[in-house]
Design a protein around this motif. Structure first.
Motif, PDB file in Angstrom:
ATOM      1  N   PHE A 735       0.829  -1.211   0.000  1.00 16.59           N
ATOM      2  CA  PHE A 735       0.000   0.000   0.000  1.00 16.59           C
ATOM      3  C   PHE A 735       0.854   1.248   0.000  1.00 16.59           C
ATOM      4  O   PHE A 735       0.549   2.227  -0.677  1.00 16.59           O
ATOM      5  CB  PHE A 735      -0.954  -0.009   1.194  1.00 16.59           C
ATOM      6  N   LEU A 736       1.953   1.221   0.752  1.00 18.53           N
ATOM      7  CA  LEU A 736       2.798   2.409   0.810  1.00 18.53           C
ATOM      8  C   LEU A 736       3.445   2.683  -0.540  1.00 18.53           C
ATOM      9  O   LEU A 736       3.578   3.827  -0.971  1.00 18.53           O
ATOM     10  CB  LEU A 736       3.883   2.232   1.888  1.00 18.53           C
ATOM     11  N   THR A 746      -1.410  10.949  -1.004  1.00 23.60           N
ATOM     12  CA  THR A 746      -0.305  10.680  -0.091  1.00 23.60           C
ATOM     13  C   THR A 746      -0.797  10.213   1.274  1.00 23.60           C
ATOM     14  O   THR A 746      -0.025   9.688   2.050  1.00 23.60           O
ATOM     15  CB  THR A 746       0.584  11.924   0.077  1.00 23.60           C
ATOM     16  N   ASN A 747      -2.066  10.436   1.580  1.00 24.51           N
ATOM     17  CA  ASN A 747      -2.594   9.899   2.830  1.00 24.51           C
ATOM     18  C   ASN A 747      -3.027   8.458   2.576  1.00 24.51           C
ATOM     19  O   ASN A 747      -4.127   8.181   2.106  1.00 24.51           O
ATOM     20  CB  ASN A 747      -3.771  10.747   3.322  1.00 24.51           C
ATOM     21  N   VAL A 748      -2.110   7.546   2.908  1.00 24.24           N
ATOM     22  CA  VAL A 748      -2.317   6.148   2.507  1.00 24.24           C
ATOM     23  C   VAL A 748      -3.608   5.584   3.103  1.00 24.24           C
ATOM     24  O   VAL A 748      -4.333   4.825   2.463  1.00 24.24           O
ATOM     25  CB  VAL A 748      -1.104   5.298   2.922  1.00 24.24           C
ATOM     26  N   VAL A 749      -3.889   5.970   4.355  1.00 22.80           N
ATOM     27  CA  VAL A 749      -5.083   5.441   5.015  1.00 22.80           C
ATOM     28  C   VAL A 749      -6.320   5.815   4.221  1.00 22.80           C
ATOM     29  O   VAL A 749      -7.187   4.976   3.940  1.00 22.80           O
ATOM     30  CB  VAL A 749      -5.177   5.979   6.458  1.00 22.80           C
ATOM     31  N   MET A 752      -6.545   4.015   0.936  1.00 22.21           N
ATOM     32  CA  MET A 752      -7.040   2.651   1.112  1.00 22.21           C
ATOM     33  C   MET A 752      -8.555   2.623   1.264  1.00 22.21           C
ATOM     34  O   MET A 752      -9.248   1.787   0.688  1.00 22.21           O
ATOM     35  CB  MET A 752      -6.409   2.008   2.357  1.00 22.21           C
TER      36      MET A 752
END
Lengths: 971, 110
Positions: A735-736, A746-749, A752
């Motif tokens: 995911f990163l 850029t906000n991976v959360v 997702m």
């Protein structure tokens, strides 16, 4: 012309899909459109009949197989396989189906819901076709169950009649149990053979018979076949199923469904019959059924009952033949399936006409109908003669073959004697009941007990019977030409080898079977005369009156459902919540300990300690424990303490590099607090130490404390053990590495949530919407308890008894805070929008922004009171929820329209004038949906609860309209 | 650090379990909330504890080792929202039961 390849595959697929499609389509028709339903049903049945007929050249020598792969790794495929046997059954199903459609057109009354009848009828046809052309035995079991279910619906078609409901239920329970047995049986067979494909099963030779599991598999398969084909002792459901409309009986209970059992026996015959167990069980079950059915048929007064018992008897005959396990007997069995279907379907239709024209099926009220219904009478007499086994009719030839097989010398004396004697006896009885049917209904003095004078029905209603009777005659006179090739194909498919020599002709010389036939005919006539003179008025079936499967079945049902089930529930169940939760907790504890036992290893000592975090959790832990202690008497304190634990959690999220979580936790905490505060008012007052603390209560508390300590320790050890191990980073790395390149954020959360795992998110927000709607629904009918209806003490102290007191408190006592909260409104909205927009790249996003937005609304409620807000603001939470869900779905469907999988997101940068480069991902639209839904759901829950306060004083005596009005303001 | 959090999870879970075994509806609601804190922290700890790790990517060519594990975070985020909804639902069920039965015992009988 040999149809192969794609054309054949298409036909096979159509056979088991088209009826269902048409069925669903028909259900959508208006209830009374009878002619459209008839045309559709007739069209589908005729089309399938023609298509099936076209397939014959392709299946005559070897099976057609079409496999649609589903989970090939598990051997689960959709396989359609048609060989000669399946073809013969398919032809029966489609041909008689076609005739029954035409017949039912005239039989059904215009008041009946015709579309439903034909929809179910077609569904049954599809299930039956699917059953016979299944090339996978699990698939076969599924279609088998489907026939049971659809037949349940068809038997119970007139569901306003209690006998129809009972008959349907009985049929479903008996055949459904058989279906379960079949499912277990085919799984066992698949296990023995190593494949669920019918092709492999049939090619397995003696593998099944040699297996140690053979007896179990055999019993399971036989249970299925015997229940479906109404073999003794399961025969009683069939007479009770006669409550179905007669076209259903003609179709299901003569030609198709009851034949599914013997079809199953025939299907597995090559791989299962070569065993003594098979011989003894199948042959003698069949023989008992044969005699029982024929004997009981003679004493029936209801014409359909007579036909039902006769069907049982004939099914017994077929079963006996299959049980004998010789190739020639199998040939006779298959042949008799076809013959029985033709004459029995026509007889059912004839009885339907009689019923329709005279209004009764009671043989005592009917006589001399030959005068009124000359054509129907002729047809029914010929069909009955076929049923009795009179020469030159089809029933004679297969019965002759049956006699031949029973007369074959067997070294076992018992078998050698019992088979031919029972066969002759059954033959005599079947002649007798056929004579009873013909003589009782059509001959004698014209009946005077009828209210109307019966007339011949419309010619088209007779056409199906004529067709069938014609077949009876054609097969009976020139069997070699009419049935020869089709029977040969079916026999080849069943036996797997070259069929044995058999001769289809009427005259085989003066031999033992012919003598048996003659004895049967003469003896039958004698039995009927004796019956007519002596036993005509006997009630019920003599000698075996006590043997009533139906009563035993019903008694068992009563015991199971009304006696034993409550007993078991009382002994092993409880309606109390606490013991249930206790069990769940203990089980979880036990499972955790069992899993960790011996695998925990040496836990490493703590590496680092952070005093600040320690302090946070010192406070957090004390809060949690104190909350637990205070929750009974000091609810407000408990709630505040819980908030303390929540804040510690929130800080911990921030501490361990999870800003999104910290934000969400903080906001959810606020919303939860407001929610609980709104609810607290409705709980009963509880003052400490009113109840004496007994020893029992002490023990209980001690027990719960120990369980709680054990659970806490377990959780602590488990989490410590996990945290001190090395983490696999595969998922995180994926995911990163891809969040930016694939998801454009850029906000991976957040990427997702709205992109990689957006399907999960869709599910979660759906849950959220459902919860909100449930809350809304529950509160609409909310009635507070009596002691909570009164105004709270604080409001009473201020005086004033009107509704607006609460609102006034806000304006009088909270003027400054209220003003601030009012002014906050736009700011909070701006914050929400900001959090939403930056969500893809920085902490924020739809969830967080949604809760912030809902808090903006709640703040207004708190500042101005419910009425004040709703005079100025129209919040429509249901609309927010609906649009939110719709937006998310549309984003997903949009991707599908572009040819990508559901919910695939697209991503680009847009250049807007003045603002500049703006990231534009479709995920943003999805997130907007999430945002709208969260706003709607949170606001709906909070407002619904808040509203209780302003309607409550009137709740006890409030009129419904008043409540409606209160609600209408915001939804 | 790990020990602190483990103990915190233990205390939250223990208090929660004690409360869900209590007979009053309000106690059960508080208990479930405490348990959900414990569970959320537990799920977060699945990604191992990282202080001062960047949660936000600084560019496309990032080294994953420099960042906090986003997987448990995404899981917990929705869990928090669902937890809020669950509390709301139980609260309303509690109120409805209270209205029907006249008391606040979990079985509706005092």
């Amino acid at each position: 012309m040999k149809l192969t390849g794609q054309a054949a595959d298409t036909i096979l697929t159509l056979m088991c899909t088209l009826p269902f499609v048409a069925s669903v389509f028909m259900l959508a028709l208006p209830k009374k459109t009878s002619s459209a339903a008839v045309w559709i049903a007739g069209g589908v049945a005729s089309l399938l009949f023609v298509l099936t007929a076209l397939l014959f050249p392709s299946v005559a020598s070897e099976p057609l197989i079409y496999t649609i792969e589903w989970i090939p790794q598990l051997g689960l495929n959709l396989t359609l396989r048609m060989d000669g046997l399946a073809w013969l059954f398919s032809i029966l199903v489609t041909f008689i189906g076609m005739l029954v459609v035409l017949y039912a057109r005239y039989y059904m009354s215009p008041d009946d819901p015709i579309a439903r009848f034909y929809a179910l009828f077609l569904a049954f046809m599809g299930a039956m076709l699917g059953l016979v052309i299944s090339g996978n035995i699990i698939q076969l079991a599924i279609f088998w169950e489907l026939t049971s279910i659809v037949s349940f619906l068809l038997i119970g078609y007139w569901y306003h009649r209690s006998d129809a409901r009972d008959g349907a239920r009985m049929a479903l329970i008996i055949t459904g149990m058989g279906g379960l047995a079949l499912f277990a049986g085919v799984i066992l067979i698949g296990h023995i053979v190593g494949s669920y494909e019918l092709e492999d099963v049939l090619a397995s030779g003696s593998k099944i018979v040699d297996s140690p599991y053979y007896p179990v598999a055999l019993i399971l398969v036989l249970l299925a076949a015997f229940t479906k084909s109404a073999q003794f002792p399961f025969q009683f459901w069939l007479p009770n199923a006669m409550t179905a409309p007669t076209p259903v009986s003609a179709y299901l209970h003569s030609a198709t469904m009851v034949k599914a059992g013997v079809f199953l026996l025939t299907r597995f015959w090559p791989v299962m019959s070569d065993h003594d167990l098979w011989f003894w069980i199948v042959t003698y079950t069949g023989l008992v059924t044969l005699l029982f059915g024929a004997y009981a048929a003679l004493f029936q007064r209801d014409l359909k009952g007579l036909l039902a018992y006769s069907t049982i008897s004939h099914l017994g005959l077929i079963t006996t033949l299959l049980g004998m396990a010789t190739p020639l007997a199998a040939v006779a069995a298959i042949f008799h399936v076809v013959n029985h279907a033709t004459f029995k379907a026509s007889l059912f239709m004839a009885v339907g006409i009689i019923d329709h024209e005279t209004g009764t099926r009671d043989i005592r009220k009917l006589s001399g109908l030959r005068k009124f219904l000359p054509f129907t009478a002729t047809l029914a007499i010929i069909a009955s003669a076929a049923m009795a086994g009179v020469p030159l009719l089809n029933g004679f030839i297969s019965k002759e073959m049956f006699f031949t097989e029973t007369a074959v010398f067997n070294p076992n004396v018992f078998v050698n004697l019992s088979l031919p004697i029972a066969a002759t006896l059954a033959g005599m009885l079947s002649v007798a009941y056929s004579a009873k049917f013909v003589h009782g209904v059509f001959f004698g003095k014209p009946t005077t007990q009828l209210e109307t004078v019966p007339h011949e029905p419309p010619a088209l209603m007779r056409r199906p019977i004529e067709m069938l009777v014609l077949i009876c005659l054609a097969v009976g006179i020139i069997p070699g030409i009419t049935m020869g090739p089709f029977l040969a194909a079916a026999v080849t498919a069943t036996l797997g080898t070259q069929p044995p020599y058999y001769s289809l002709s009427v005259w085989h010389g003066f031999n033992l079977p012919l003598i048996m036939s003659l004895i049967a005919l003469l003896g039958g006539a004698v039995i009927y005369v004796a019956y007519y003179r002596r036993l005509r008025h006997v009630d019920g079936v003599p000698l075996i009156r006590g043997l009533r499967g139906q009563r035993i079945f019903e008694r068992m049902l009563v015991h199971l459902t009304n006696r034993w089930a409550p007993k078991v529930t009382r002994r092993f169940g409880t309606q109390k919540l606490q013991p249930q939760i206790l069990l769940v907790v203990l089980f979880a504890l036990g499972a955790g300990v069992a899993a960790a036992w011996g695998r925990l290893g040496n836990l490493p000592l703590p590496q680092s300690f952070d005093p600040v975090l320690g302090l946070v959790w010192l406070v957090g832990g004390i809060s949690a424990i104190a909350a637990a202690q205070q929750a009974k008497f000091h609810r407000l304190a408990a709630m505040i303490l819980m908030g303390g634990a929540g804040l510690a959690t929130c800080i911990t999220f921030a501490w361990f590099s999870a800003p999104d979580l910290a934000l969400t936790q903080l906001l959810a905490e606020i919303a939860t607090t407001v929610l609980i505060l709104l609810g607290l008012r409705w709980l009963p007052k509880r003052t400490p130490f009113t109840d004496p603390v007994t020893l029992r209560i002490r023990f209980r508390r001690l027990r719960d404390v120990s369980i709680a300590v054990a659970a806490g320790l377990g959780a602590a050890v488990a989490s410590y053990a996990v945290m001190t191990r090395d983490a696999p980073t595969v998922l995180a790395d994926f995911f990163l590495e891809n969040a930016y390149s694939l998801g454009g954020g850029t906000n991976v959360v957040n990427v997702m949530l709205v992109d990689f795992r957006s399907f999960d998110t869709l599910g979660e927000i759906t849950v959220l919407a459902m919860v909100a709607l449930t809350v809304f629904g529950l509160l609409r009918r909310f009635r507070p308890a009596k002691d909570s209806v009164e105004r709270p003490e604080q409001q009473r102290m201020l005086g004033g008894g009107d509704d607006a007191t609460g609102d006034r408190i806000a304006s009088d006592f909270l003027r400054i805070p209220a003003l601030i909260m009012n002014w906050f409104f736009p700011f909070v909205i701006v914050i929400a929008v900001y959090m939403f927009l930056r969500g893809h790249d920085l902490p924020g996003g739809g969830f967080i922004a949604g809760i912030i937005m809902s808090l903006a609304f709640i703040l207004q409620y708190m500042a101005g009171g419910t009425r004040w807000v709703e005079e100025r603001l129209r919040i429509l939470p249901l609309i927010w929820i609906g649009w939110g869900l719709l937006l998310c779905l549309l984003t997903g469907l949009g991707a599908m329209i572009m040819g990508m999988p559901f919910l695939t997101s697209g991503f680009t940068y847009l250049y807007l004038p003045l603002i500049g480069r703006v990231p534009a991902a479709t995920a943003l639209i999805f997130d907007l949906g999430v945002f709208a839904l969260v706003v709607g759901a949170a606001v709906l829950m909070l407002i619904a609860l808040a509203h209780q306060s302003i309607r409550s004083p009137k709740a006890a005596g409030a009129t419904q309209t008043r409540i409606r009005k209160e609600h209408d303001k915001w939804n | 650090m790990e020990l602190t959090l483990a103990l915190a999870i233990g205390v939250l879970a223990g208090s929660g379990v004690y409360l869900v075994l209590r007979p009053r509806t309000f106690q059960v609601i508080i208990g479930l909330s405490l348990i959900s804190y414990a569970v959320n922290l537990f799920i977060l700890s699945m990604g191992r504890l990282r202080t001062d790790a960047a949660p936000i990517l600084s560019g496309s060519d990032a080294n994953p080792a420099d960042y906090a594990d986003p997987v448990p975070q995404a899981l917990v985020l929705t869990a928090i929202v669902i937890g809020f909804a669950m509390t709301a639902l139980f609260l309303v069920v509690m109120l409805a039961a209270r209205g029907f039965t006249g008391n606040d015992h979990v079985d509706g009988r005092n």
